[in-house]
Design a protein around this motif. Structure first.
Motif, PDB file in Angstrom:
ATOM      1  N   ARG A  49      28.362  39.122  38.853  1.00 37.64           N
ATOM      2  CA  ARG A  49      28.624  37.805  38.263  1.00 37.64           C
ATOM      3  C   ARG A  49      30.088  37.407  38.440  1.00 37.64           C
ATOM      4  NH1 ARG A  49      25.493  33.550  35.910  1.00 37.64           N
ATOM      5  NH2 ARG A  49      26.956  32.320  34.690  1.00 37.64           N
TER       6      ARG A  49
ATOM      7  N   LEU B  26      30.792  36.376  42.048  1.00 35.57           N
ATOM      8  CA  LEU B  26      30.289  35.044  42.412  1.00 35.57           C
ATOM      9  C   LEU B  26      31.141  33.935  41.798  1.00 35.57           C
ATOM     10  CD1 LEU B  26      26.434  35.577  42.037  1.00 35.57           C
ATOM     11  CD2 LEU B  26      27.760  35.493  44.145  1.00 35.57           C
ATOM     12  N   GLU B  27      31.659  34.169  40.606  1.00 38.30           N
ATOM     13  CA  GLU B  27      32.488  33.146  39.958  1.00 38.30           C
ATOM     14  C   GLU B  27      33.907  33.120  40.505  1.00 38.30           C
ATOM     15  OE1 GLU B  27      32.255  34.087  35.859  1.00 38.30           O
ATOM     16  OE2 GLU B  27      30.264  33.177  35.584  1.00 38.30           O
TER      17      GLU B  27
ATOM     18  N   PRO C  31      35.207  34.047  43.986  1.00 37.83           N
ATOM     19  CA  PRO C  31      35.056  34.559  45.363  1.00 37.83           C
ATOM     20  C   PRO C  31      36.403  34.855  45.993  1.00 37.83           C
ATOM     21  CG  PRO C  31      34.663  32.187  45.294  1.00 37.83           C
ATOM     22  CD  PRO C  31      34.822  32.627  43.866  1.00 37.83           C
TER      23      PRO C  31
ATOM     24  N   GLN D 269      34.779  41.224  49.141  1.00 37.80           N
ATOM     25  CA  GLN D 269      33.432  41.034  49.671  1.00 37.80           C
ATOM     26  C   GLN D 269      32.716  42.367  49.919  1.00 37.80           C
ATOM     27  OE1 GLN D 269      33.378  38.471  53.072  1.00 37.80           O
ATOM     28  NE2 GLN D 269      34.016  36.650  51.927  1.00 37.80           N
TER      29      GLN D 269
ATOM     30  N   THR E  79      31.567  43.866  46.675  1.00 35.00           N
ATOM     31  CA  THR E  79      30.394  43.203  46.114  1.00 35.00           C
ATOM     32  C   THR E  79      29.121  43.604  46.861  1.00 35.00           C
ATOM     33  OG1 THR E  79      31.857  41.338  45.600  1.00 35.00           O
ATOM     34  CG2 THR E  79      29.496  40.975  45.401  1.00 35.00           C
TER      35      THR E  79
ATOM     36  N   GLU F 214      20.256  33.870  41.268  1.00 35.40           N
ATOM     37  CA  GLU F 214      21.649  33.634  40.890  1.00 35.40           C
ATOM     38  C   GLU F 214      22.556  33.592  42.116  1.00 35.40           C
ATOM     39  OE1 GLU F 214      24.924  35.366  37.682  1.00 35.40           O
ATOM     40  OE2 GLU F 214      23.039  36.439  38.059  1.00 35.40           O
ATOM     41  N   PHE F 215      22.230  34.356  43.151  1.00 30.51           N
ATOM     42  CA  PHE F 215      23.034  34.330  44.370  1.00 30.51           C
ATOM     43  C   PHE F 215      23.070  32.939  45.000  1.00 30.51           C
ATOM     44  CE2 PHE F 215      22.368  39.123  45.236  1.00 30.51           C
ATOM     45  CZ  PHE F 215      23.535  39.406  44.551  1.00 30.51           C
TER      46      PHE F 215
ATOM     47  N   ASP G 161      31.188  27.897  46.147  1.00 32.63           N
ATOM     48  CA  ASP G 161      30.265  28.064  47.269  1.00 32.63           C
ATOM     49  C   ASP G 161      30.375  26.846  48.189  1.00 32.63           C
ATOM     50  OD1 ASP G 161      28.306  29.048  48.926  1.00 32.63           O
ATOM     51  OD2 ASP G 161      26.650  28.274  47.718  1.00 32.63           O
TER      52      ASP G 161
ATOM     53  N   ARG H 220      27.084  34.426  50.434  1.00 39.03           N
ATOM     54  CA  ARG H 220      25.958  34.635  49.516  1.00 39.03           C
ATOM     55  C   ARG H 220      24.673  34.959  50.266  1.00 39.03           C
ATOM     56  NH1 ARG H 220      26.364  30.502  44.400  1.00 39.03           N
ATOM     57  NH2 ARG H 220      28.539  30.932  43.839  1.00 39.03           N
TER      58      ARG H 220
END
Length: 504
Positions: A95, A98-99, A101, A106, A109, A136-137, A222, A229
């Protein structure tokens, strides 16, 4: 850097000693179980969780599978705290990534994503959590704002008002016609035969009132050109496709794959490695989809794999249809729950929950019971309960009819009607209470009869086994006492002792 002895030994086990082999995984789990788990001051749970995550980041890529195996072995041996802490930490890390980036995080993750997939393959995570993480992705950061919903409502109203108006006749376009004569033997070039086609302007598509996310909504976390993602989705599907795609998860997986295709159409271009990873993931899902569709016996044309859409609009319409169906089902369940609560206001909470479970048994059996024998047992038990309830209802109705006839004999018509209405209201609670007492008495009697039958069966089986079992007296015969023979019949036995020497 100097570490405490306990942490130093833990680092040696997880960072140096751990390898993806069964013997070493078992050895490491046995050594970890010797830690002081019952001592709050040692904080073994948080310490082991931190070193496990570090082993995934700093170690080799195959170490992730070994870490999942160690966690599974620890949970089997009683250390459930490690599994719970590790799953919570992985979800929080994903989470946060993703919030916020960042190109530097990377690979970290992707490691946590693969660890989550390995935990699912080891039955430490449910399939519902994996599907939620996949959603969620692709959805985080693309929430539909209220301004866009208002604009979509106005657009829908304008379209409906335009449809109600009379349609206009198509106008003749003279520029598309042939403007010169052609001789009999001449042929017009193909470029001149085809009129110039002007690109049609794209019409705006309104968002659905049941949708919460839309990939068209711009997001800072994003951007349109980012394909990171998609790589996370491919990594998770690559690990979990074999166990995740089964006959109980076909419907939720179909909804996610349609939403994923809609998300992919919003990306202008994909890097080559991401495109190949996506094709590999789709191939793995296709192979499992065929097996799952054959096992479920579905004949909807899904034997060739999941549905693939050619345009963004097709994927969008399919996704919106699934979201609307889910919204309708949720509204129906809530209305049924309210109706059951109102109708059974006199009953206890346990009876209301029992009726809810019986009502949703068909839907839950598809996702939670793969064994047909267990399903048949549940349905038969449900039928017996319903038949017993019908018998009690018929008995109560007979009792009520007899009570009403007695009331009619003693009073006049007007007074009798008023008294009957009042008595019905009073008898409703009494009947419900009496029905509940009868059901409880029936359950107690059934339990008592069942236990008595089990005890009788055990005692009879013991007697049968005892009667048929061969005893020691039947096998071993007692030795008969040897009777002395008379002197005449006694034989002189030879003596093997050497003769005694006589001294001189």
């Amino acid at each position: 850097k100097q570490y405490p002895p306990l942490e130093s030994y833990l680092r040696y086990l997880l960072l140096v000693r751990l390898e993806p082999t069964d013997s070493i995984v078992t050895e490491v789990a046995k050594q970890l179980m010797r830690f002081p788990w019952n001592d709050p001051a040692a904080q073994c749970g948080s310490l082991v969780n931190r070193i496990l995550l570090k082993a995934c980041r700093k170690g080799r890529y195959k170490t992730i599978e070994a870490v999942a195996a160690v966690v599974t072995s620890l949970r089997r041996r009683g250390a459930v705290e490690v599994s719970i802490r590790l799953v919570d930490s992985v979800i929080e890390e994903l989470r946060w990534a993703l919030e916020h980036p960042n190109f530097r995080d990377q690979q970290r993750t992707i490691t946590y994503t693969r660890l989550l997939g390995e935990l699912f393959c080891r039955s430490q995570v449910s399939g519902k959590l994996i599907i939620e993480q996949l959603y969620e992705f692709i959805n985080l950061g693309h929430e539909i704002p209220p301004e866009l919903r208002e604009a979509s409502k106005k657009l829908v109203e304008a379209e409906t008002s335009a449809v109600t108006q009379e349609p206009k006749l198509p106008e003749y376009d003279a520029s598309a016609a042939v403007a010169q004569t052609i001789a009999e033997d001449e042929q017009m070039p193909e470029e001149e035969l085809e009129p110039e086609q002007q690109a049609e302007p794209q019409q705006p598509v309104a968002v659905s009132e049941h949708s919460k996310y839309d990939p068209r909504v711009p997001s800072e976390v994003d951007p349109p050109a980012a394909a990171y993602r998609i790589k996370l989705v491919c990594t998770l599907l690559e690990v979990t496709a074999r166990q995740l795609v089964n006959k109980s998860n076909l419907v939720p997986m179909e909804g996610f794959l349609r939403a994923l295709q809609r998300y992919l159409f919003t990306k202008p271009i994909l890097p080559t490695e991401v495109e190949f990873s996506l094709l590999d993931a789709f191939d793995a899902i296709d192979s499992q989809w065929k097996k799952a569709s054959k096992a479920s016996g579905s004949s909807d044309g899904s034997d060739g794999g999941f549905t693939r859409h050619a345009t963004w609009l097709d994927a969008h319409n399919a996704t919106v249809a699934i979201e609307e169906a889910e919204a309708v089902n949720a509204a129906k369940k809530s209305s049924d729950l309210e109706a059951i609560a109102v109708a059974d206001s006199s009953k206890s909470l346990e009876d209301i929950m029992t009726r809810m479970i019986e009502q949703n048994l068909d839907e839950d059996s598809v996702s939670h019971m793969d064994d047909e024998e267990e399903a048949s047992v549940v349905f038969s038990a449900k039928g017996s309960v319903l038949s017993h309830a019908d018998e009690t209802d018929s008995e109560n109705e007979d009792a009520d009819s007899g009570h009403d006839e007695e009331d009619e004999d003693g009073y006049s018509e007007h007074e009798g009607d008023s008294e009957e209405s009042a008595s019905d209201e009073d008898d409703f609670d009494e009947e419900a209470y009496a029905r509940q007492l009868e059901e409880e008495a029936f359950e107690r009697e059934l339990r008592r009869i069942t236990m008595d039958a089990l005890e009788k069966g055990k005692s009879s089986s013991r007697k049968t086994v005892a009667s048929d079992m061969i005893s020691g007296s039947q096998v071993v015969k007692k030795k008969e006492p040897v009777q002395p023979k008379p002197d005449s019949e006694e034989d002189v036995k030879p003596s093997f002792q050497p003769p005694k020497k006589t001294g001189t």
